[in-house]
Design an enzyme around this catalytic site. Structure first.
Site, PDB file in Angstrom:
ATOM      1  CD  GLU A   1      -2.850  -1.141   2.436  1.00 37.47           C
ATOM      2  OE1 GLU A   1      -2.674  -0.269   3.319  1.00 37.47           O
ATOM      3  OE2 GLU A   1      -3.773  -1.976   2.493  1.00 37.47           O
TER       4      GLU A   1
ATOM      5  NE  ARG B   1      -2.735   2.371   4.875  1.00 37.81           N
ATOM      6  CZ  ARG B   1      -2.871   1.984   6.125  1.00 37.81           C
ATOM      7  NH1 ARG B   1      -2.220   2.600   7.084  1.00 37.81           N
ATOM      8  NH2 ARG B   1      -3.671   0.991   6.430  1.00 37.81           N
TER       9      ARG B   1
ATOM     10  CB  THR C   1      -0.577  -0.310   8.777  1.00 40.24           C
ATOM     11  OG1 THR C   1      -1.649   0.537   9.236  1.00 40.24           O
ATOM     12  CG2 THR C   1      -0.738  -1.698   9.373  1.00 40.24           C
TER      13      THR C   1
ATOM     14  CB  THR D   1      -5.729   3.658  16.653  1.00 42.07           C
ATOM     15  OG1 THR D   1      -6.784   3.118  15.845  1.00 42.07           O
ATOM     16  CG2 THR D   1      -5.586   2.810  17.909  1.00 42.07           C
TER      17      THR D   1
ATOM     18  CG  ASP E   1     -14.638   0.917  11.530  1.00 47.18           C
ATOM     19  OD1 ASP E   1     -13.795   1.547  12.179  1.00 47.18           O
ATOM     20  OD2 ASP E   1     -14.335   0.164  10.584  1.00 47.18           O
TER      21      ASP E   1
ATOM     22  CB  CYS F   1      -7.260 -14.157   7.892  1.00 44.19           C
ATOM     23  SG  CYS F   1      -6.468 -13.094   9.115  1.00 44.19           S
TER      24      CYS F   1
ATOM     25  CG  MET G   1      -3.655 -20.876  11.163  1.00 41.18           C
ATOM     26  SD  MET G   1      -5.199 -19.968  11.154  1.00 41.18           S
ATOM     27  CE  MET G   1      -6.003 -20.676  12.587  1.00 41.18           C
TER      28      MET G   1
END
Length: 740
Positions: free
Chosen positions: A107, A159, A203, A283, A349, A657, A697
């Site tokens: 990204e 990013r 991120t 956040t 959200d 996921c 996982m």
């Protein structure tokens, strides 16, 4: 605009979405090949990333460089380079391609300084490349663990980075902020910026401002408290920290935010509720913009934790500051200056973390220029604020919505009562993927238009059943299986796809209206780049980089890519030659959670840096094939009651996921066709015991019972056989393995 009646009827079964200690560096140095053209950074005496504050202040006047995440401090993502234009577009071809070291979503927007490109890929790996040729100079791998991947909402993405005075700054997925030597990739200093026992991630791209590097974090979906921190660029020492929601006890933190919480924000929160144990959220996982004119940092603050305000803060109707707000703080001290809350007491959200940009618009007295900040956050309104004061100048809907009907005279949304009360299940649009998400928008001062990648995807919101408590690894406070059908009928998948989409929207921020829009069949298409040659570049999920006419939206050029691009293009110039670069891979929210929107699963392509130039004659690698046999590996298991229980548990623990309805786009294994469904033993080894933890996982045996993980397996196997019944898969040719 979509038909609301069709939306409300057709969304039954559509609640599949959400949102969307230091380690030793691994550094690969450049190896020069005899006979090759010398890489610019191979000249050992040449300094790298020599970016001063003066260069950052004047980044817009250096269009041949791309010195900051958004191109300049105003983050307009507009370039005045014009060698790539309508006349030369037919000659624009592949200049070079660099294959990153790891797959998954990419990204980032690259930084280019003096002929060197610095860019991040998945797993927070940093690459330094020759911007002319793509030749590798060095690679730094912070070695994020697979276990840490489970803390992320939306893939192991990054990013971007920042550069300053010979250093490269990167926020690492596991919560570290690191300064690297721009010449070698060696770690100069490394700080753990979060409590790593909690589900924090990083991120977003850091920003450098006057000898300070500023970073936020993510994790509100899983339960954390947000804050932003400034560190000294030379030493890594903490300079200031601003928390975005109060201390759970409403006591001082010893941080610069203490004063404004005591004065204003504490009273907007009750004294009980899940926020006191789960952190409250807020956040700042993306937007951090420096307004150098007013010497302030603009922060885009995220959603609450949990999302459901009735659970988060049940005592009253406080606004829960500073959730879902644009927040201005002093660049030197971090002290509060002003805020505007886009969604008071957010419960959908509706983050305000989406990209912001600064510009001068004719909104002053008699049309005089006025410096403004603009944002198109998730909630679907386009906001224009006075940058100095935060005064709301306009707020107009840029998409269809079901949760509000407008903005009142006090700057607050006029909410549709049922959207908040949820007395009945309510189809909310925009859903939590947002009308606009992290994908950068751009502003062209010549056209006066903002170019926004928009999304259309609703969600059914439903309060949890008090007699049937939620058991989920996410912290949202809603039934995550609301509206999910146990069986998807023939044609149902196509119907679900028709409910979503996206567009490239050209928005007039002065008139508060759309100029033109180009629709797309799927959401989460890439960010935009504007140029003075009258072009808008954007990549889409069909795997193309496209150039549009900035005035009309006419599609004037396109070139195929490999992978599913979501990043924003950027442009730069070296030795008089203009380049356009885009990152492409396969991953991120849309590909992980919403596999249902793609007609065919795609193989997990590695991330790539794809760079175009005039006269480029390079070729892209052939796309990988997804060779997974679409065949159930077990006989059907259980009955309707077990399948219903499995659906609920899959929605709460697995879809983020492996895809809603257990339909994967190929980023991670499609569990319907996985060999681990063939027996209890194979399933338990992976799902309960964590045999594949190193790949991300992690085992769930510590929080889900054996009966519950068995129910998930039964649901997954049912989804496989239902696909066979719909003609989307084939039954096993040989006798299947026993379910036991």
């Amino acid at each position: 605009m979509i038909n609301q009646t069709k939306l409300l009827i057709g969304t039954v079964g559509l609640a599949l979405l959400v949102g969307c200690g230091d380690k030793e560096a691994t550094v690969t140095a450049l190896t020069e090949n005899a006979g090759s053209e010398p890489a610019v950074a191979a000249e050992a005496s040449r300094p790298m990333a020599e970016v001063s504050q003066a260069r950052l202040d004047n980044a817009a006047e250096q269009p041949e460089q791309w010195l900051t995440y958004g191109g300049s401090y105003d983050e307009t993502r507009h370039s005045t380079l014009t060698k790539v234009n309508r006349d030369t577009l037919p000659e624009l071809g592949i200049g070079w391609v660099y294959d990153m070291k790891k797959p998954r979503g990419v990204e980032a927007t690259p930084i280019v300084v003096d002929g060197v490109m610095y860019v991040t890929g998945s797993w927070s790996v940093v690459y330094a490349l020759d911007a002319r040729t793509g030749e590798e100079i060095w690679v730094y791998d912070p070695e994020v663990s697979g276990e840490d991947a489970a803390k992320g909402c939306c893939d192991v993405v990054n990013r971007g980075l920042a550069v300053y005075e010979g250093k490269v700054f990167v926020g690492v997925f596991d919560g570290r902020l690191e300064a690297l030597d721009a010449k070698t990739g060696d770690v100069i200093w490394s700080n753990v910026t979060v409590d790593q026992s909690k589900p924090y991630t990083i991120t977003g791209a850091p920003r450098v401002i006057k000898d300070k590097v500023i970073i936020g974090n993510g994790g509100a979906e899983l339960g954390v408290r947000g804050y932003v921190t400034a560190y000294d660029t030379d030493t890594g020492d903490l300079v200031w920290r601003f928390y975005t929601v109060p201390n759970p006890n409403k006591e001082p933190d010893g941080a610069i935010s203490d004063e404004i919480f005591a004065k204003l924000a504490n009273e907007t929160w009750g004294d009980t509720g899940a926020w006191t144990t789960d952190g409250g959220g807020g956040t700042v996982w993306d937007a951090i913009v420096y307004d150098h004119v007013n010497d302030q940092v603009l922060l885009g603050v995220g959603n609450g934790s949990p999302w459901n305000a009735a659970i988060r803060d049940p005592e009253g109707n406080g606004d829960n500051l500073f959730l879902s707000s644009i927040l201005a703080v002093d660049a030197d001290t971090g002290a509060y200056k002003w805020h505007y809350q886009t969604t008071p007491r957010d419960m959908w959200d509706y983050t305000a973390t989406q990209p912001m940009l600064l510009a001068d618009l004719p909104l002053g007295v008699d049309g005089a220029p006025r410096r403004v900040v603009m944002q198109a956050p998730k909630n679907g309104f386009f906001y224009v604020l006075d940058a100095a004061s935060g005064e709301l100048l306009s707020a107009d809907a840029f998409t269809d919505m079901t949760w509000a009907t407008g903005i009142d005279e006090n700057g607050r949304p006029i909410e549709v009562p049922g959207a908040r009360s949820l007395d009945e299940d309510f189809v909310v649009l925009p859903g939590p993927t947002g009308a606009h998400n992290w994908h950068p928008m751009s502003y062209n001062p010549d056209t006066g238009l903002v170019y926004i990648p928009t999304n259309v995807w609703p969600l059914v919101y439903s309060h949890p059943d008090p007699d049937d408590p939620i058991k989920s690894n996410w912290n949202i406070g809603y039934r995550e299986d609301a509206g999910w059908p146990l069986e998807i009928p023939a044609g149902g998948i196509e119907g679900l796809r028709e409910m979503g989409g996206g567009s490239l929207l050209a928005w007039d921020p002065v008139k508060g209206e759309a100029r033109w829009a180009v629709p797309f069949p799927v959401p989460f298409n890439g960010g935009t780049l504007s140029t003075s040659s009258g072009l808008i570049f954007q990549a889409n999920k069909a795997g193309e980089l496209v150039a549009y006419d900035a005035e009309t939206g006419e599609r004037v050029w396109a070139h195929g890519l490999v992978g599913g691009p979501g990043a924003a293009p950027m442009t730069y110039e070296v030795d008089g030659e203009q380049y356009v670069t885009i990152l492409s891979g396969w991953g991120s929210t849309i590909a992980m959670v919403y596999g249902v929107v793609f007609e065919e699963a795609v193989a997990a392509e590695t991330g790539r840096v794809i760079t175009f130039k005039i006269g480029g004659d390079g070729v892209l690698p052939k796309p990988l094939e997804n060779g997974i046999a679409r065949t159930p590996k077990s006989d059907p298991i259980g009955n309707e009651a077990l399948h219903t229980e499995g659906l609920k548990l899959f929605a709460g623990n697995c879809q983020w996921c492996h895809g809603a309805f257990a339909i994967s786009s190929g980023v991670l294994p499609d569990l319907r066709w996985s060999a681990m469904t063939s027996s209890d033993a194979a399933w338990d080894t992976v799902v309960r015991d964590g045999a594949l933890s190193a790949r991300g996982m992690v085992g769930v045996g510590d929080r889900l019972t054996k009966e519950e993980t068995d129910a998930i397996r039964a649901y997954v196997v049912k989804q496989a056989w239902d696909a066979v019944a719909r003609g989307e898969a084939t039954a096993p040719a040989a006798p299947s393995v026993s379910a036991n």
